[in-house]
Design a protein around this motif. Structure first.
Motif, PDB file in Angstrom:
ATOM      1  N   ASP A 123       0.797  -1.220   0.000  1.00  9.56           N
ATOM      2  CA  ASP A 123       0.000   0.000   0.000  1.00  9.56           C
ATOM      3  C   ASP A 123       0.833   1.274   0.000  1.00  9.56           C
ATOM      4  O   ASP A 123       0.290   2.367   0.087  1.00  9.56           O
ATOM      5  CB  ASP A 123      -0.956   0.010   1.201  1.00  9.56           C
ATOM      6  N   ASP A 124       2.173   1.169  -0.055  1.00 13.19           N
ATOM      7  CA  ASP A 124       2.982   2.385  -0.149  1.00 13.19           C
ATOM      8  C   ASP A 124       3.050   2.840  -1.602  1.00 13.19           C
ATOM      9  O   ASP A 124       2.845   2.055  -2.523  1.00 13.19           O
ATOM     10  CB  ASP A 124       4.396   2.135   0.384  1.00 13.19           C
ATOM     11  N   PHE A 125       3.360   4.113  -1.801  1.00 19.16           N
ATOM     12  CA  PHE A 125       3.449   4.634  -3.169  1.00 19.16           C
ATOM     13  C   PHE A 125       4.805   4.298  -3.763  1.00 19.16           C
ATOM     14  O   PHE A 125       5.856   4.570  -3.167  1.00 19.16           O
ATOM     15  CB  PHE A 125       3.257   6.143  -3.198  1.00 19.16           C
ATOM     16  N   THR A 126       4.790   3.701  -4.936  1.00 23.30           N
ATOM     17  CA  THR A 126       6.009   3.403  -5.682  1.00 23.30           C
ATOM     18  C   THR A 126       5.778   3.734  -7.143  1.00 23.30           C
ATOM     19  O   THR A 126       4.844   3.212  -7.753  1.00 23.30           O
ATOM     20  CB  THR A 126       6.398   1.915  -5.560  1.00 23.30           C
ATOM     21  N   ALA A 127       6.602   4.616  -7.671  1.00 17.99           N
ATOM     22  CA  ALA A 127       6.473   4.960  -9.085  1.00 17.99           C
ATOM     23  C   ALA A 127       6.973   3.798  -9.935  1.00 17.99           C
ATOM     24  O   ALA A 127       7.889   3.073  -9.537  1.00 17.99           O
ATOM     25  CB  ALA A 127       7.275   6.218  -9.401  1.00 17.99           C
ATOM     26  N   PRO A 128       6.387   3.604 -11.117  1.00 18.91           N
ATOM     27  CA  PRO A 128       6.808   2.477 -11.961  1.00 18.91           C
ATOM     28  C   PRO A 128       8.203   2.686 -12.537  1.00 18.91           C
ATOM     29  O   PRO A 128       8.632   3.811 -12.769  1.00 18.91           O
ATOM     30  CB  PRO A 128       5.756   2.463 -13.081  1.00 18.91           C
ATOM     31  N   ASN A 129       8.895   1.590 -12.733  1.00 22.88           N
ATOM     32  CA  ASN A 129      10.184   1.626 -13.412  1.00 22.88           C
ATOM     33  C   ASN A 129       9.966   1.815 -14.908  1.00 22.88           C
ATOM     34  O   ASN A 129       8.845   1.677 -15.406  1.00 22.88           O
ATOM     35  CB  ASN A 129      10.948   0.320 -13.171  1.00 22.88           C
ATOM     36  N   PRO A 130      11.027   2.123 -15.651  1.00 28.51           N
ATOM     37  CA  PRO A 130      10.888   2.155 -17.113  1.00 28.51           C
ATOM     38  C   PRO A 130      10.393   0.815 -17.637  1.00 28.51           C
ATOM     39  O   PRO A 130      10.609  -0.222 -16.998  1.00 28.51           O
ATOM     40  CB  PRO A 130      12.313   2.449 -17.602  1.00 28.51           C
ATOM     41  N   PRO A 131       9.725   0.802 -18.779  1.00 28.16           N
ATOM     42  CA  PRO A 131       9.214  -0.467 -19.327  1.00 28.16           C
ATOM     43  C   PRO A 131      10.334  -1.485 -19.515  1.00 28.16           C
ATOM     44  O   PRO A 131      11.462  -1.142 -19.874  1.00 28.16           O
ATOM     45  CB  PRO A 131       8.606  -0.044 -20.676  1.00 28.16           C
ATOM     46  N   PHE A 132      10.009  -2.744 -19.263  1.00 24.61           N
ATOM     47  CA  PHE A 132      10.991  -3.817 -19.436  1.00 24.61           C
ATOM     48  C   PHE A 132      11.288  -3.986 -20.925  1.00 24.61           C
ATOM     49  O   PHE A 132      10.386  -4.007 -21.753  1.00 24.61           O
ATOM     50  CB  PHE A 132      10.439  -5.119 -18.857  1.00 24.61           C
ATOM     51  N   GLY A 133      12.546  -4.101 -21.261  1.00 18.65           N
ATOM     52  CA  GLY A 133      12.933  -4.314 -22.655  1.00 18.65           C
ATOM     53  C   GLY A 133      13.412  -3.038 -23.322  1.00 18.65           C
ATOM     54  O   GLY A 133      13.632  -2.011 -22.681  1.00 18.65           O
ATOM     55  N   ALA A 134      13.578  -3.126 -24.622  1.00 19.25           N
ATOM     56  CA  ALA A 134      14.102  -2.009 -25.405  1.00 19.25           C
ATOM     57  C   ALA A 134      12.992  -1.037 -25.782  1.00 19.25           C
ATOM     58  O   ALA A 134      11.864  -1.436 -26.073  1.00 19.25           O
ATOM     59  CB  ALA A 134      14.773  -2.533 -26.677  1.00 19.25           C
ATOM     60  N   LEU A 135      13.320   0.264 -25.762  1.00 16.66           N
ATOM     61  CA  LEU A 135      12.405   1.307 -26.216  1.00 16.66           C
ATOM     62  C   LEU A 135      12.748   1.654 -27.660  1.00 16.66           C
ATOM     63  O   LEU A 135      13.876   2.046 -27.958  1.00 16.66           O
ATOM     64  CB  LEU A 135      12.531   2.553 -25.338  1.00 16.66           C
ATOM     65  N   ILE A 136      11.775   1.502 -28.545  1.00 18.93           N
ATOM     66  CA  ILE A 136      11.981   1.778 -29.969  1.00 18.93           C
ATOM     67  C   ILE A 136      11.205   3.031 -30.330  1.00 18.93           C
ATOM     68  O   ILE A 136       9.987   3.120 -30.110  1.00 18.93           O
ATOM     69  CB  ILE A 136      11.532   0.587 -30.825  1.00 18.93           C
ATOM     70  N   THR A 137      11.914   4.026 -30.862  1.00 20.29           N
ATOM     71  CA  THR A 137      11.327   5.323 -31.193  1.00 20.29           C
ATOM     72  C   THR A 137      11.393   5.540 -32.695  1.00 20.29           C
ATOM     73  O   THR A 137      12.454   5.324 -33.310  1.00 20.29           O
ATOM     74  CB  THR A 137      12.080   6.448 -30.469  1.00 20.29           C
ATOM     75  N   TYR A 138      10.286   5.960 -33.288  1.00 17.23           N
ATOM     76  CA  TYR A 138      10.277   6.228 -34.724  1.00 17.23           C
ATOM     77  C   TYR A 138       9.431   7.459 -35.029  1.00 17.23           C
ATOM     78  O   TYR A 138       8.642   7.924 -34.200  1.00 17.23           O
ATOM     79  CB  TYR A 138       9.752   5.020 -35.505  1.00 17.23           C
ATOM     80  N   TYR A 139       9.633   7.976 -36.231  1.00 11.21           N
ATOM     81  CA  TYR A 139       8.959   9.213 -36.655  1.00 11.21           C
ATOM     82  C   TYR A 139       8.343   9.016 -38.028  1.00 11.21           C
ATOM     83  O   TYR A 139       8.961   8.434 -38.927  1.00 11.21           O
ATOM     84  CB  TYR A 139       9.967  10.364 -36.700  1.00 11.21           C
ATOM     85  N   LEU A 140       7.112   9.497 -38.175  1.00  9.54           N
ATOM     86  CA  LEU A 140       6.430   9.520 -39.465  1.00  9.54           C
ATOM     87  C   LEU A 140       6.065  10.961 -39.794  1.00  9.54           C
ATOM     88  O   LEU A 140       5.416  11.637 -38.989  1.00  9.54           O
ATOM     89  CB  LEU A 140       5.158   8.661 -39.419  1.00  9.54           C
ATOM     90  N   ARG A 141       6.466  11.390 -40.964  1.00 13.96           N
ATOM     91  CA  ARG A 141       6.188  12.778 -41.343  1.00 13.96           C
ATOM     92  C   ARG A 141       4.729  12.970 -41.742  1.00 13.96           C
ATOM     93  O   ARG A 141       4.128  14.005 -41.435  1.00 13.96           O
ATOM     94  CB  ARG A 141       7.095  13.185 -42.501  1.00 13.96           C
ATOM     95  N   GLU A 142       4.167  11.986 -42.415  1.00 16.92           N
ATOM     96  CA  GLU A 142       2.781  12.079 -42.870  1.00 16.92           C
ATOM     97  C   GLU A 142       2.000  10.857 -42.403  1.00 16.92           C
ATOM     98  O   GLU A 142       2.558   9.782 -42.210  1.00 16.92           O
ATOM     99  CB  GLU A 142       2.719  12.195 -44.398  1.00 16.92           C
ATOM    100  N   ALA A 143       0.694  11.045 -42.255  1.00 13.05           N
ATOM    101  CA  ALA A 143      -0.163   9.938 -41.835  1.00 13.05           C
ATOM    102  C   ALA A 143      -0.388   8.962 -42.985  1.00 13.05           C
ATOM    103  O   ALA A 143      -0.450   9.354 -44.149  1.00 13.05           O
ATOM    104  CB  ALA A 143      -1.500  10.479 -41.339  1.00 13.05           C
ATOM    105  N   ARG A 144      -0.475   7.694 -42.652  1.00 11.01           N
ATOM    106  CA  ARG A 144      -0.867   6.675 -43.633  1.00 11.01           C
ATOM    107  C   ARG A 144      -2.393   6.616 -43.632  1.00 11.01           C
ATOM    108  O   ARG A 144      -3.022   6.513 -42.568  1.00 11.01           O
ATOM    109  CB  ARG A 144      -0.300   5.316 -43.248  1.00 11.01           C
ATOM    110  N   THR A 145      -3.008   6.683 -44.793  1.00  6.81           N
ATOM    111  CA  THR A 145      -4.461   6.773 -44.878  1.00  6.81           C
ATOM    112  C   THR A 145      -5.039   5.570 -45.602  1.00  6.81           C
ATOM    113  O   THR A 145      -4.392   4.943 -46.447  1.00  6.81           O
ATOM    114  CB  THR A 145      -4.873   8.066 -45.615  1.00  6.81           C
ATOM    115  N   THR A 146      -6.294   5.284 -45.306  1.00 10.66           N
ATOM    116  CA  THR A 146      -7.019   4.213 -45.986  1.00 10.66           C
ATOM    117  C   THR A 146      -7.650   4.752 -47.266  1.00 10.66           C
ATOM    118  O   THR A 146      -7.722   5.978 -47.479  1.00 10.66           O
ATOM    119  CB  THR A 146      -8.113   3.659 -45.071  1.00 10.66           C
ATOM    120  N   ASP A 147      -8.135   3.840 -48.109  1.00  9.99           N
ATOM    121  CA  ASP A 147      -8.826   4.263 -49.333  1.00  9.99           C
ATOM    122  C   ASP A 147     -10.076   5.075 -48.995  1.00  9.99           C
ATOM    123  O   ASP A 147     -10.430   6.020 -49.717  1.00  9.99           O
ATOM    124  CB  ASP A 147      -9.207   3.035 -50.169  1.00  9.99           C
TER     125      ASP A 147
END
Length: 362
Positions: free
Chosen positions: A275-299
């Motif tokens: 019941d004590d407060f504990t902030a979460p650790n970083p997510p387990f595993g590798a963090l993958i970051t990517y960037y998209l300049r434009e949105a991918r759209t459906t027909d």
């Protein structure tokens, strides 16, 4: 930065200890303006000492509010005070000179001062004048140890008081500030500022620090705890034109490989109960970051945009045909697939992420 046992402390003077605080010596005289606040005008006049002053929380005279020693040149020290003085010593405190900022109210509060990680003569300073009704974001850089200054506030909004600043230890042009309404970064040393979001509340951030080992950014808020941006190294790629490309997969930080332990308690709480407060650790595993300049759209999204143009022109909208409507109905929404491969090129993991424009992390 030059001696692991050295500490600095500020009152009206600068104090130094070379033995982790066991003993102290003053390395300056009074570096403030030495003005008694009971003799200052308030609402157009000087009031009695028995008037409604905040005697318990405020000092009677000026005091040092920020200290920074150059990591490159030992003895090059900058201090700022709550009554508008910036003082510089280049010989460890034997002699001091006042650095004057351009177009800043005379008695402004010096919130933060930081000697550059990368250049011996550069220094940054954040100034606060809101107590005299000026909410301008004052942020300056000097390239000659405080002799001259120029603004690096860029496009920071009016009213965005700057409380704290940090320079990246790898990329000289990458700056961070904690401000009145959030956290900002600049990839071009103050030319343009971008507000960090992603769960950060709109609140005053009074301090920012960089964990140089982990490349994490830590922001301490005024009353809402502190927030950590894990592995901000992808921001360094932005200044190299990464956002001009259509897609970017940023470098991935080495991930820790371990088995999470749960010894007789809830996860992350090995000794204090559940019941004590504990902030979460970083997510387990590798963090993958990517960037998209434009949105991918459906027909269907493409068709709706085409029909919107016709609608705005007041023209008839043709029936697309049953075959096209059927294809639209069974079409999946766009997704980003990232395949992780081992050294021999074999796929070991396939990850799915959003396909909307912007920077994403999975």
């Amino acid at each position: 930065p030059h001696k692991s046992t050295r500490l600095y402390f500020g009152s009206q003077r600068l104090w130094r200890s070379n033995d982790r605080g066991d003993s102290w010596e003053a390395v300056s005289s009074d570096l403030t303006r030495n003005r008694n606040r009971y003799e200052l005008e308030m609402m157009g006049r000087v009031w009695s000492v028995d008037a409604l002053y905040d005697n318990g929380a405020m000092s009677r005279y000026g005091t040092i509010t920020t200290i920074s020693e150059s990591r490159i040149v030992e003895g090059l020290i900058y201090v700022g005070t709550d009554d508008g003085h910036i003082q510089v010593t280049e010989d460890g405190g034997n002699s001091w000179r006042v650095a004057v900022l351009p177009n800043v109210p005379e008695f402004s509060f010096v919130n933060d001062i930081q000697a550059s990680f990368h250049h011996s003569d550069k220094v940054f300073v954040a100034i606060d004048a809101h107590k005299i009704g000026d909410f301008t974001p004052y942020l300056f850089e000097s390239s000659d140890r405080g002799l001259t200054w120029h603004s690096v506030a860029g496009n920071l909004p009016e009213g965005e008081i700057v409380w704290s600043l940090e320079q990246d230890h790898v990329a000289p042009d990458l700056l961070f500030v904690g401000a009145e309404f959030g956290l900002y970064f600049s990839p071009d040393r103050g030319g343009e500022w971008v507000k960090l979001s992603g769960g950060v509340p709109t609140i005053s951030f009074r301090d920012v620090e960089v964990s140089r080992r982990e490349d994490d950014l830590v922001g301490a808020s005024f009353g809402r705890g502190f927030y950590i941006l894990d592995d901000y190294s992808s921001l360094r790629e932005i200044q190299d034109g990464a956002l001009e490309k259509n897609e970017v997969l940023f470098p991935v930080r080495d991930a820790w490989w371990y088995v999470p332990s749960v010894p007789m308690q809830a996860r992350g709480k090995p000794t204090l109960g559940s019941d004590d407060f504990t902030a979460p650790n970083p997510p387990f595993g590798a963090l993958i970051t990517y960037y998209l300049r434009e949105a991918r759209t459906t027909d269907k999204e493409k068709r709706l945009r085409e029909e919107q143009v016709l609608r705005e022109k007041g023209e008839n909208i043709p029936f697309p045909g049953w075959e096209r409507l059927t294809d639209e109905a069974i079409e999946m929404k766009p997704k980003v697939f990232i395949t992780v491969r081992d050294l021999e090129g074999r796929a070991v993991r396939r990850l799915v992420g959003p396909a909307s424009p912007g920077i994403h992390r999975i």
